[in-house]
Design a protein around this motif. Structure first.
Motif, PDB file in Angstrom:
ATOM      1  N   VAL A 163       4.269 -15.612   5.501  1.00 33.63           N
ATOM      2  CA  VAL A 163       3.311 -14.637   4.974  1.00 33.63           C
ATOM      3  C   VAL A 163       3.645 -14.343   3.514  1.00 33.63           C
ATOM      4  O   VAL A 163       4.815 -14.100   3.186  1.00 33.63           O
ATOM      5  N   PRO A 164       2.643 -14.335   2.616  1.00 38.74           N
ATOM      6  CA  PRO A 164       2.918 -14.081   1.202  1.00 38.74           C
ATOM      7  C   PRO A 164       3.033 -12.604   0.864  1.00 38.74           C
ATOM      8  O   PRO A 164       2.525 -11.736   1.586  1.00 38.74           O
ATOM      9  N   ALA A 165       3.697 -12.350  -0.263  1.00 42.78           N
ATOM     10  CA  ALA A 165       3.653 -11.019  -0.866  1.00 42.78           C
ATOM     11  C   ALA A 165       2.238 -10.748  -1.362  1.00 42.78           C
ATOM     12  O   ALA A 165       1.442 -11.669  -1.562  1.00 42.78           O
ATOM     13  N   THR A 166       1.926  -9.480  -1.566  1.00 44.31           N
ATOM     14  CA  THR A 166       0.626  -9.106  -2.106  1.00 44.31           C
ATOM     15  C   THR A 166       0.788  -8.003  -3.130  1.00 44.31           C
ATOM     16  O   THR A 166       1.743  -7.229  -3.101  1.00 44.31           O
ATOM     17  N   SER A 167      -0.167  -7.946  -4.034  1.00 39.48           N
ATOM     18  CA  SER A 167      -0.243  -6.840  -4.984  1.00 39.48           C
ATOM     19  C   SER A 167      -1.614  -6.204  -4.827  1.00 39.48           C
ATOM     20  O   SER A 167      -2.638  -6.871  -5.021  1.00 39.48           O
ATOM     21  N   ALA A 168      -1.637  -4.936  -4.439  1.00 41.84           N
ATOM     22  CA  ALA A 168      -2.899  -4.237  -4.205  1.00 41.84           C
ATOM     23  C   ALA A 168      -3.296  -3.415  -5.425  1.00 41.84           C
ATOM     24  O   ALA A 168      -2.480  -3.118  -6.297  1.00 41.84           O
ATOM     25  N   ASN A 169      -4.555  -3.069  -5.461  1.00 39.30           N
ATOM     26  CA  ASN A 169      -5.180  -2.230  -6.496  1.00 39.30           C
ATOM     27  C   ASN A 169      -5.505  -3.016  -7.764  1.00 39.30           C
ATOM     28  O   ASN A 169      -6.608  -2.947  -8.277  1.00 39.30           O
ATOM     29  N   LEU A 170      -4.509  -3.704  -8.339  1.00 33.92           N
ATOM     30  CA  LEU A 170      -4.709  -4.489  -9.556  1.00 33.92           C
ATOM     31  C   LEU A 170      -5.264  -3.640 -10.686  1.00 33.92           C
ATOM     32  O   LEU A 170      -6.057  -4.098 -11.506  1.00 33.92           O
ATOM     33  N   SER A 226       2.011  -2.457  -9.499  1.00 34.50           N
ATOM     34  CA  SER A 226       1.750  -3.276  -8.319  1.00 34.50           C
ATOM     35  C   SER A 226       1.747  -2.398  -7.080  1.00 34.50           C
ATOM     36  O   SER A 226       2.762  -1.789  -6.733  1.00 34.50           O
ATOM     37  N   GLY A 227       0.597  -2.315  -6.425  1.00 39.01           N
ATOM     38  CA  GLY A 227       0.488  -1.470  -5.247  1.00 39.01           C
ATOM     39  C   GLY A 227       0.834  -0.034  -5.574  1.00 39.01           C
ATOM     40  O   GLY A 227       0.366   0.536  -6.556  1.00 39.01           O
ATOM     41  N   ALA A 228       1.704   0.562  -4.755  1.00 38.12           N
ATOM     42  CA  ALA A 228       2.166   1.930  -5.001  1.00 38.12           C
ATOM     43  C   ALA A 228       3.357   1.965  -5.950  1.00 38.12           C
ATOM     44  O   ALA A 228       3.898   3.031  -6.224  1.00 38.12           O
ATOM     45  N   GLY A 229       3.791   0.795  -6.447  1.00 40.08           N
ATOM     46  CA  GLY A 229       4.937   0.737  -7.334  1.00 40.08           C
ATOM     47  C   GLY A 229       6.237   0.638  -6.546  1.00 40.08           C
ATOM     48  O   GLY A 229       6.253   0.649  -5.318  1.00 40.08           O
ATOM     49  N   PRO A 230       7.332   0.512  -7.288  1.00 37.95           N
ATOM     50  CA  PRO A 230       7.472   0.636  -8.736  1.00 37.95           C
ATOM     51  C   PRO A 230       7.395  -0.676  -9.505  1.00 37.95           C
ATOM     52  O   PRO A 230       7.606  -0.687 -10.707  1.00 37.95           O
ATOM     53  N   PHE A 266      -8.643   0.390  -6.645  1.00 42.11           N
ATOM     54  CA  PHE A 266      -7.834   1.190  -5.724  1.00 42.11           C
ATOM     55  C   PHE A 266      -8.311   1.033  -4.279  1.00 42.11           C
ATOM     56  O   PHE A 266      -9.485   1.250  -3.973  1.00 42.11           O
ATOM     57  N   ASP A 267      -7.385   0.627  -3.395  1.00 47.27           N
ATOM     58  CA  ASP A 267      -7.647   0.458  -1.962  1.00 47.27           C
ATOM     59  C   ASP A 267      -8.746  -0.571  -1.672  1.00 47.27           C
ATOM     60  O   ASP A 267      -9.319  -0.566  -0.582  1.00 47.27           O
TER      61      ASP A 267
END
Length: 320
Positions: free
Chosen positions: A22-29, A267-271, A33-34
């Motif tokens: 499974v890969p890492a992900t970065s949300a929001n960009l 990235s996402g919620a950080g940090p 948001f969401d």
């Protein structure tokens, strides 16, 4: 998504053995948001064997290994159990061997990766008995994760737009322009997603809402067609500045990178900080900016966009 099924070593006494990546992900960009998420080329890999008994054996190495539960409270185990319960099947005994490459507590989707892994493990173990299609995979993962912006790219890869409608959680996968070159800066400290969310106001101005709507639309175009627009497209007014007091080093790096012309976001919620560079050559210049901030060391990962999402392999021959 069609899981790849190839040979996995047989474990003595096991009814079935599957391996999930499974890969890492970065949300929001930034402004999405969401809603928006991107799959990145850092991976968790888990090999799981099912047995006709009630054993539960968990072996974890890599990121977060010291903190991860080795009992039924383990998030991967909870996700497997959730999928089995939804299918009306009794969960078998399990032996789980996990190699965690996705940094934990750094805004790169580690919890989403664990949930996704568990759902895909269940898919592999139940294959031939219960068919979990893409809609079921996303629904089950979202029920555990709470929202689909991390689990959608982890499941399907690429850039995903995720939303919840009358038919439940949905997604649209898009291919990212080959000129987009991600680099992620990972610090030594962690950030709680729940804390980050608690810092956001319950309401925002109409002006800020319209700003983010326009930037989110522009960001889809920038990532798929026009990377030269990424700096403008990643501007945000809904969440990053509000979360800044909890991770000032992150906000300072984002501001420094953006001042230097890089499309940098939390990235996402950080940090961690994600830079969407408009070409591989630009990534080293971004690293030089981060290196100049000597008070906080940042571990730079020059990555690719993962286009496959989560994959499943088992002892069966051929594809399912």
């Amino acid at each position: 998504m069609e899981p790849v099924v190839t040979a996995t070593p047989v474990v003595d006494g096991a009814v079935r053995t599957v391996t999930v990546t499974v890969p890492a992900t970065s949300a929001n960009l930034g402004p999405g948001f969401d809603t928006l998420g991107l799959a990145l080329s850092i991976y968790d890999t888990l090999t799981v064997s099912a047995f006709d008994d009630d054993r539960l054996e968990i072996d974890v190495s890599g990121s977060g290994a010291e903190e991860i539960p080795r009992d039924a409270g383990n998030l991967v185990v909870r996700a497997i159990a959730h999928a089995y319960a939804d299918a009306g099947r009794e969960m078998p005994g399990l032996r789980i061997v996990a190699e965690n490459g996705v940094p934990h507590g750094r805004g790169l989707g580690s919890s989403g990766a664990a949930v996704t892994a568990g759902i895909l493990i269940a898919k592999g173990l139940l294959a031939g008995d219960v068919d979990l299609d893409d809609d079921a995979l996303l629904r089950l993962a979202t029920e555990l994760e709470g929202h689909p912006d991390n689990v959608a790219p982890a499941l399907f890869g690429g850039l995903t737009i995720a939303w919840t409608g009358e038919r439940g959680p949905q997604h649209k996968k898009l291919l990212v322009h080959r000129g987009v070159a991600p680099v992620v800066f990972v610090p030594g400290f962690t950030m709680s997603t729940s804390l980050a969310r608690s810092l956001q106001p319950p309401q925002v101005s109409r002006e800020d809402a319209v700003f983010n709507v326009s930037r989110s639309a522009l960001l889809v175009a920038a990532l798929t067609q026009s990377p030269e627009l990424l700096l403008d497209a990643t501007a945000d007014r809904l969440h990053q500045d509000y979360r800044g007091p909890a991770m000032p080093e992150t906000l300072r790096l984002v501001q420094a990178l953006r001042a230097a012309g890089f499309a940098a976001v939390v990235s996402g919620a950080g940090p961690s900080v994600l830079v969407l560079a408009d070409g591989p050559g630009a990534r080293q210049a971004a690293v030089d900016v981060a290196d100049a901030m000597t008070d906080t060391p940042w571990d730079a990962h020059m990555l690719a966009v993962d286009v496959r999402g989560g994959t499943v392999r088992d002892r069966a021959e051929g594809s399912t």
